[in-house]
Design a protein around this motif. Structure first.
Motif, PDB file in Angstrom:
ATOM      1  N   ARG B  59     -16.334  -5.756 -19.806  1.00 37.00           N
ATOM      2  CA  ARG B  59     -14.905  -5.956 -19.512  1.00 37.00           C
ATOM      3  C   ARG B  59     -14.345  -4.741 -18.758  1.00 37.00           C
ATOM      4  O   ARG B  59     -13.626  -4.887 -17.770  1.00 37.00           O
ATOM      5  CB  ARG B  59     -14.162  -6.156 -20.837  1.00 37.00           C
ATOM      6  N   ASP B  60     -14.701  -3.528 -19.218  1.00 38.71           N
ATOM      7  CA  ASP B  60     -14.213  -2.325 -18.537  1.00 38.71           C
ATOM      8  C   ASP B  60     -14.811  -2.196 -17.136  1.00 38.71           C
ATOM      9  O   ASP B  60     -14.130  -1.749 -16.204  1.00 38.71           O
ATOM     10  CB  ASP B  60     -14.562  -1.074 -19.365  1.00 38.71           C
ATOM     11  N   ILE B  61     -16.077  -2.563 -16.968  1.00 38.03           N
ATOM     12  CA  ILE B  61     -16.694  -2.493 -15.635  1.00 38.03           C
ATOM     13  C   ILE B  61     -15.980  -3.451 -14.680  1.00 38.03           C
ATOM     14  O   ILE B  61     -15.644  -3.098 -13.543  1.00 38.03           O
ATOM     15  CB  ILE B  61     -18.208  -2.806 -15.709  1.00 38.03           C
ATOM     16  N   THR B  62     -15.725  -4.681 -15.159  1.00 36.79           N
ATOM     17  CA  THR B  62     -15.014  -5.663 -14.332  1.00 36.79           C
ATOM     18  C   THR B  62     -13.638  -5.138 -13.934  1.00 36.79           C
ATOM     19  O   THR B  62     -13.226  -5.253 -12.767  1.00 36.79           O
ATOM     20  CB  THR B  62     -14.895  -6.993 -15.108  1.00 36.79           C
ATOM     21  N   PHE B  63     -12.943  -4.536 -14.897  1.00 30.86           N
ATOM     22  CA  PHE B  63     -11.615  -3.969 -14.613  1.00 30.86           C
ATOM     23  C   PHE B  63     -11.717  -2.842 -13.585  1.00 30.86           C
ATOM     24  O   PHE B  63     -10.957  -2.797 -12.607  1.00 30.86           O
ATOM     25  CB  PHE B  63     -10.978  -3.431 -15.910  1.00 30.86           C
ATOM     26  N   ALA B  64     -12.669  -1.943 -13.784  1.00 31.41           N
ATOM     27  CA  ALA B  64     -12.810  -0.800 -12.872  1.00 31.41           C
ATOM     28  C   ALA B  64     -13.169  -1.271 -11.457  1.00 31.41           C
ATOM     29  O   ALA B  64     -12.670  -0.725 -10.464  1.00 31.41           O
ATOM     30  CB  ALA B  64     -13.876   0.166 -13.398  1.00 31.41           C
ATOM     31  N   LEU B  65     -14.033  -2.291 -11.350  1.00 32.15           N
ATOM     32  CA  LEU B  65     -14.405  -2.771 -10.015  1.00 32.15           C
ATOM     33  C   LEU B  65     -13.192  -3.331  -9.268  1.00 32.15           C
ATOM     34  O   LEU B  65     -13.129  -3.239  -8.037  1.00 32.15           O
ATOM     35  CB  LEU B  65     -15.520  -3.820 -10.111  1.00 32.15           C
ATOM     36  N   ASN B  66     -12.234  -3.889  -9.988  1.00 31.56           N
ATOM     37  CA  ASN B  66     -11.011  -4.352  -9.325  1.00 31.56           C
ATOM     38  C   ASN B  66     -10.159  -3.186  -8.825  1.00 31.56           C
ATOM     39  O   ASN B  66      -9.416  -3.343  -7.854  1.00 31.56           O
ATOM     40  CB  ASN B  66     -10.179  -5.229 -10.280  1.00 31.56           C
TER      41      ASN B  66
END
Lengths: 130, 130, 130
Positions: B59-66
């Motif tokens: 979830r944090d990786i997905t958020f950071a990629l945005n």
């Protein structure tokens, strides 16, 4: 199949450690032609290939990665190292290198670096010849 | 050559789907030692290896990629998903995994994730043993 | 082992050059099934797989990478191209592609791009069949 696990002792939270010498030693007396997989079995570290001549290059890359993937207040992972997990996926946990006449087929300036993003720790990299 | 295409039904625009179980099932009864290529034949998706224990990590990786690759007003690609193409190249469309004694040679916390950046869609990943 | 080095003449500082035609020509008459490694022996360039249909996609990716890895005033590398070294590690200097029935196993929209980040220069990519 020829395989070896090497250990890397990192000294800082973020650090790029040149592991080219250990890799050269591993392939010496192993194969004439082939392909080497370097696999990092960690989720807050990575492996990359970049300039090995001027130490300012890994320093600048480490600095830039902290700008690209900073610690964000929205992160929910309780260990406080979500930024390191992001960097691990951006750089990647494996590299493929070609071997020709028993030598690593790297460019003039290329070296292979273990990337620590959540150290210091004792880390591993798995070398597999195919 | 042993090869299989698996299907992944993604449910959101951005999502990391753990495909480790399907990959373990594929290599079971296939080989004792070898190397597996996981190849994603899409340009707005990717495949990565990261922590499989705490769901806050993907979830944090997905958020950071945005944050790293937002939708930019300067983008010219008319489909409106240029940000997803950028993420696909940052993370990469393939991963190499080693197999030892018939098991995936992954670290304790590692899992393999299909990365959706422009879903929901029905997606594919190609598994090839060598 | 079948190997070939191809040359790429880049024309701008940052540019994505579609090298899929040269790669298809290389594998033609070479193998029926196998795996191809594309290795870039440079530290300010990379290789990626992304959409080959609409030229706005590589243009948008190149633009976005300049936002993600800009020239930073804190960089210490004296050649002034640390941003290009960062991009090289983010995208990566190799790609693995599968071959099936003598054809590249790419998705409908996928093409293989040499990524120049510090051109114009004469560059190389090494193609190795396994």
């Amino acid at each position: 199949m020829i395989q070896k696990t090497i250990l890397i002792e990192t000294k800082r939270r973020e650090e790029m450690v040149n592991i080219t010498p250990q890799i050269k030693e591993f392939i010496r007396s192993s194969v004439k032609d082939g392909r080497l997989t370097i696999f990092v079995p960690h989720t807050t570290a990575a492996v990359t290939i970049n300039e090995n001549a001027d130490p300012s290059v890994p320093r600048d890359i480490t600095f830039a990665l902290n700008q690209i993937s900073p610690k964000l207040k929205e992160f929910t992972h309780l260990e406080g190292n979500a930024d390191a997990h992001v960097k691990s996926s951006l750089i990647g946990c494996s590299q493929e290198v070609l071997i020709e006449n028993g030598e690593l087929l790297l460019g003039t300036w290329q070296g292979i670096f273990f990337c620590e993003f959540d150290g210091p720790r004792t880390r591993k990299a798995i070398l597999r010849l195919n």
